[in-house]
Each structure stands twice: as C-alpha cells, then as structure tokens.
Design an enzyme around this catalytic site. Structure first.
Site, PDB file in Angstrom:
ATOM      1  N   PRO A 255       0.590  -1.521  -0.124  1.00  0.00           N
ATOM      2  CA  PRO A 255       0.426  -0.196   0.114  1.00  0.00           C
ATOM      3  C   PRO A 255       0.765   1.085  -0.501  1.00  0.00           C
ATOM      4  CG  PRO A 255      -0.074  -0.797   2.176  1.00  0.00           C
ATOM      5  CD  PRO A 255       0.786  -2.084   1.108  1.00  0.00           C
ATOM      6  N   CYS A 256       1.902   1.562  -1.338  1.00  0.00           N
ATOM      7  CA  CYS A 256       2.577   2.749  -1.019  1.00  0.00           C
ATOM      8  C   CYS A 256       1.591   4.003  -1.236  1.00  0.00           C
ATOM      9  CB  CYS A 256       3.250   2.738  -2.324  1.00  0.00           C
ATOM     10  SG  CYS A 256       2.844   2.375  -3.846  1.00  0.00           S
TER      11      CYS A 256
END
Length: 284
Positions: A247-248
């Site tokens: 989840p950047c």
C-alpha cells in the site's frame, strides 16, 4: 470499449476530483451529479455502491484534518509490536495475510528465463489491473491505464526472457479477493518479488500500515532505524511492483496532504477514501 465497471469508476473519480477542487464552497449533490452527467438519484446510488458512504462523507476522509488525526493517532503505535503480532479486524490483513518472498538471483537471471509467468487483466474498484504470478506468488500488479498491450509490454520488459501464459491461477485469485471478499476469511496472499534487500524491507514495512491508516516517508525511514533515508525510502516506495496490495498509496506528506502517486493522485485519493470507508464500516 469501456465497460460499465470502468465507466462507473471514471465517473466516481471525476466526482471526487470535482468535490475536492470545490470543497470550500460545499457543492450540493445536484451539482456534483451534473458534473458527471448523471441524475442526482443515480449519482448518489452509484457513489454509495462504490464507496459505501455518501459523497460528502467520503470527502471528509480526504481532508488534511482527517489525515493529520490519523497520523497523530498512529504516531506511537504504527510500527510497534502489537502490529507485528496482529490486530483485530481489517487492520490484521497486511500483518498476517500477505507474505513476501524475494526472488533468488537464479530466478531472475538472464531476464527471468527460468520463470513461467501467468497473467490476466481484471476489473477492480480503481480500474483495469494487470496481475501476474509465478509458481511461488504474485510478482506484479499494475493498472492498465493506456492499454492492455502497453501494460503487458511493461511487465515483459521486467522479465524479457520469461515464458508467459494468459491464465488466471489460484495465487492471483487469492490476491484479488482483497477487493471483494470478507477480509477475515482471506487465504494467505503470497508475493514473489524481485528487489534489493532494502526494497524488500521497505515493502514489508509498508504492509504494516493497516487499511484506513496513513504514514509518511519520514516514519517509514524511522521504522527502518535509518531516519536519514527518506529519499531512498521514497525511491523504494515508487519502485513497488505490486499496486494496491503493497500500500504505497498510504504514504502521504507530513503536512497531511495526499501528495503524488505512481498511478495518479486522483486514484490515490480514491484508494484512501475507499479504504477509510471500508475500515469505518467494519468498526461499527
């Protein structure tokens, strides 16, 4: 040809951008619906089907005030032992269900000539996604914003000598259930990634940010015991080969602003708001 799924996402994304740009004057439902060329009734229903909340509620999740409150609440506990041993509810997902295995040099030498890669294109709440896997796990996920051919070409450039097959397998399905299934019942999601030791460590650390949570580059660097490595951390975040699952999009500026994203700031807004609404629904 654009599918109904893609059309609805595009309309929702356009509405999100419109609402954010005009937030200070608080446009009404009718104005937002007119902006995306649908009736107010259809717009309200379409948006709630997609996000689970009203447009007004959704926009609250994208405010700087909301982001700052999340960062403040998570300041002490974001990377502590409690997260590593598991949290209740949705927050457990990335701690306990997603596992990264780094590729060995032999697996990707000579352009990946030893790799058999299955791939498929699927519809997600955020657009068409290319998902690819080896026999060990998902190795790549990317949005096909230009075309499926261009997206596949970018994958093939990473492993030019691999063998490719257009095929959906169980590893891909386990990963894609994240968009549609009860997260407490997900199978373990396995990722098989090419990366340096530092990149893998950054990606593993990102997995500790729970759904609905946010962090900053500085905090990521601090969690790696290298607070001066913000720029290197930012580069590793940008090199993430698995869209959404790693989840950047949950990394924002320390000011609370959403900031940029490899797949577009508008999509980042959509992801953050969508996850916040899902996390809130589970908490109720």
């Amino acid at each position: 040809m654009e599918t109904q799924y893609e059309l609805d996402y595009r309309r929702v994304a356009d509405a999100i951008e419109f609402l954010k740009l005009n937030y200070k004057r608080q446009p009404g439902l009718e104005e937002a619906a007119a902006h995306v060329n649908v009736s107010p009734f259809h717009f309200q229903r379409m948006f709630k089907d997609w996000a689970g909340v009203t447009p007004k509620q959704f926009l609250q999740y994208l405010s700087i005030e909301h982001a700052k409150s999340i960062l403040k609440d998570k300041q002490v506990t974001l990377f502590d032992t409690a997260m590593e041993t598991g949290l209740s509810g949705t927050g457990r997902l990335h701690d306990l269900f997603i596992k990264i295995e780094g590729m060995t040099p032999g697996e990707y030498k000579n352009g990946g000539e030893q790799l058999q890669i299955n791939y498929n294109f699927v519809q997600t709440p955020f657009g068409t996604l290319l998902v690819a896997s080896t026999y060990k796990g998902v190795c790549y996920m990317a949005f096909a914003d230009d075309s499926e051919e261009i997206a596949l070409g970018k994958l093939q450039s990473r492993f030019p000598n691999a063998t490719y097959q257009h095929l959906t397998d169980q590893l891909q399905q386990d990963a894609l259930y994240i968009f549609t299934q009860d997260w407490s019942r997900l199978n373990e999601i396995k990722l098989h990634l090419k990366g340096t030791a530092f990149q893998l460590k950054v990606w593993e650390t990102l997995l500790k940010v729970p759904m609905g949570g946010l962090t900053t580059y500085g905090r990521l660097a601090g969690s790696l015991n290298n607070p001066n490595a913000c720029r290197a951390v930012g580069t590793a975040v940008g090199d993430n080969p698995v869209a959404f699952l790693i989840p950047c999009h949950r990394v924002i500026r320390s000011t609370g602003e959403i900031g940029q994203y490899h797949w577009g700031s508008l999509r980042k807004n959509a992801m953050i708001g969508w996850e916040a609404s899902k996390a809130l629904a589970e908490a109720l």
